[in-house]
Write an enzyme that holds these catalytic residues in place. Structure first.
Site, short mmCIF file in Angstrom:
data_model
loop_
_atom_site.label_atom_id
_atom_site.label_comp_id
_atom_site.label_asym_id
_atom_site.label_seq_id
_atom_site.Cartn_x
_atom_site.Cartn_y
_atom_site.Cartn_z
N PHE A 73 -42.59 58.54 -76.49
CA PHE A 73 -42.39 57.03 -76.58
C PHE A 73 -43.30 56.28 -77.62
O PHE A 73 -42.96 55.31 -78.04
CB PHE A 73 -42.68 56.21 -75.02
N TYR A 141 -40.18 50.15 -90.06
CA TYR A 141 -40.36 50.65 -88.70
C TYR A 141 -38.95 51.41 -88.55
O TYR A 141 -38.85 52.50 -88.11
CB TYR A 141 -39.92 49.50 -87.69
N ARG A 280 -34.43 34.21 -88.51
CA ARG A 280 -35.74 35.10 -88.69
C ARG A 280 -35.34 36.03 -89.84
O ARG A 280 -34.30 36.63 -89.64
CB ARG A 280 -36.19 35.99 -87.28
N1 UDP Z 1 -35.12 35.25 -80.89
C1 UDP Z 1 -35.04 34.17 -81.04
N2 UDP Z 1 -36.55 33.20 -80.69
C2 UDP Z 1 -37.40 33.96 -80.42
C3 UDP Z 1 -37.18 35.53 -80.27
C4 UDP Z 1 -36.16 35.90 -80.73
O1 UDP Z 1 -34.20 33.11 -81.20
O2 UDP Z 1 -38.33 33.42 -80.26
C5 UDP Z 1 -33.68 35.96 -81.23
C6 UDP Z 1 -33.73 36.94 -82.31
O3 UDP Z 1 -33.39 36.35 -83.58
C7 UDP Z 1 -32.73 38.01 -81.79
C8 UDP Z 1 -32.52 37.86 -80.26
O4 UDP Z 1 -33.31 36.57 -80.09
O5 UDP Z 1 -31.27 37.92 -82.35
C9 UDP Z 1 -33.55 39.17 -79.52
O6 UDP Z 1 -34.88 39.38 -80.45
P1 UDP Z 1 -36.05 40.21 -79.97
O7 UDP Z 1 -37.11 39.96 -80.72
O8 UDP Z 1 -36.07 40.26 -78.46
O9 UDP Z 1 -35.27 41.61 -80.14
P2 UDP Z 1 -34.73 42.49 -81.66
O10 UDP Z 1 -33.19 42.18 -81.43
O11 UDP Z 1 -35.28 41.51 -82.77
O12 UDP Z 1 -35.06 43.51 -81.52
#
Ligand code: UDP
Length: 326
Positions: A73, A141, A280
């Site tokens: 992991f 990553y 993002r």
């Molecule tokens: N997200 C958001 N606000 C935050 C963190 C995440 O809107 O403060 C959104 C992000 O853009 C994605 C989803 O939530 O669409 C899940 O994000 P997370 O970082 O949990 O996991 P990822 O999909 O990036 O691995």
């Protein structure tokens, strides 16, 4: 014989350690505690503090315990950080994994369950994403995990190393004892729950102009206990002599950021303030798994497909452990 669990003090690893032990398996944990928590591993579990790439240490573990298989992991897993500091991602996730594999193979440990990720697919060309979807990661990553996948294929062919490499979608939720505690929290559900706990004023919604039903991004959220059960099934599969496999671990359905927020408001009874901000960088609009293969090949049957149940488990854990493992 025992299972060597690297990253056993981390979020997913600690749940798998708990579940393996509940099944009567012997477990040995190797974790360098950079992101893991010593308190996440029961004191009765043999624990080694160190790096997976430390060949002397891994050799020592294999001398001191009869290791049958490895569940690997440990990794750095911040997508954004990997763009800024690719060197530490390739070094930690890829190079050190090769050192670990060297020692395993030298000692005839030929079963490995390796944590891969849906980030190896990159921007989806179609959803749901099946295991045959082209892989073109959009971050170091994702590439670092992809490169291990590639090595596993070749190591199987040359050295007979059998693997199951689950590609995780969005791991979340908690068990009674183990939950998500990251020094730097970037994940949606824990952040939303921090707002509910009054630790944070609001949650930023990263973009509401995606081509989804409500404009916010859609992800496939999978409960950490369901993930864990899939690892145990993968171990049994390899014990039966199963062929090496890459398998998606997702529920096969998605929730938007707005839907997650609504569910969190319902579960916590709190008014969780949200503010729309820009997208993002690197976030695809939808990541949803085609999840049939894990069911067919491993006999996996996830128990927590509903987002409310997942959030409820995480909320219970955060309420009970307001400072995580500290
Ligand atoms: N997200 C958001 N606000 C935050 C963190 C995440 O809107 O403060 C959104 C992000 O853009 C994605 C989803 O939530 O669409 C899940 O994000 P997370 O970082 O949990 O996991 P990822 O999909 O990036 O691995």
């Amino acid at each position: 014989m025992a299972i060597l669990v690297t990253g056993g003090a981390g979020y997913i690893g600690s749940v798998v350690v708990e579940d393996l032990r509940a099944k009567g398996e012997s477990v040995v944990v190797l974790d360098n505690l950079v992101y893991g928590h010593r308190a996440a591993v029961d004191a009765s579990v043999p624990f080694y503090d160190g790096n997976i790439g430390d060949k002397d240490l891994v050799s020592q573990i294999l001398r001191e315990h009869e290791i049958e298989a490895c569940m690997h992991f440990s990794a750095f897993a911040y997508v954004g950080e990997s763009v800024e500091k690719p060197q530490i991602y390739y070094e930690n996730n890829f190079v050190q994994t090769l050192h670990l594999l060297d020692v395993l193979i030298e000692n005839n440990v030929k079963k490995i369950i390796f944590s891969s990720t849906c980030a190896t697919y990159g921007e989806p060309q179609y959803v749901p994403i099946d295991e045959k979807h082209p892989q073109s990661p959009t971050s170091p990553y994702g590439w670092s995990k992809f490169m291990v996948e590639r090595a596993l294929i070749d190591y199987d062919a040359a050295y007979g190393l059998k693997y199951v490499a689950p590609r995780y979608f969005n791991a979340c939720g908690a068990t009674e004892k183990h939950g998500e505690h990251h020094a730097l929290e970037t994940h949606l559900i824990p952040l939303v729950l921090q707002v509910a706990q009054g630790k944070r004023e609001f949650i930023s919604i990263f973009g509401n102009d995606y081509s989804t039903s409500d404009g916010t991004a859609v992800r496939d959220y999978i409960h950490v206990s369901d993930l864990s059960q899939a690892h145990i099934l993968a171990l049994e599969y390899l014990r039966r002599g199963g062929e090496s496999q890459f398998v998606n671990l997702g529920i096969g359905g998605g929730y938007s950021v707005e839907e997650v927020l609504e569910a969190a408001r319902k579960v916590t009874g709190k008014n969780i303030e949200a503010r729309i901000v820009g997208r993002r960088a690197g976030d695809p609009s939808q990541l949803v798994a085609e999840a049939k293969k894990a069911r067919e090949v491993l006999g996996w049957n996830p128990q927590f497909p509903e987002i409310e149940k997942i959030i409820e488990s995480a909320w219970t854990w955060h309420e009970k452990h307001p400072n995580g493992y500290d």
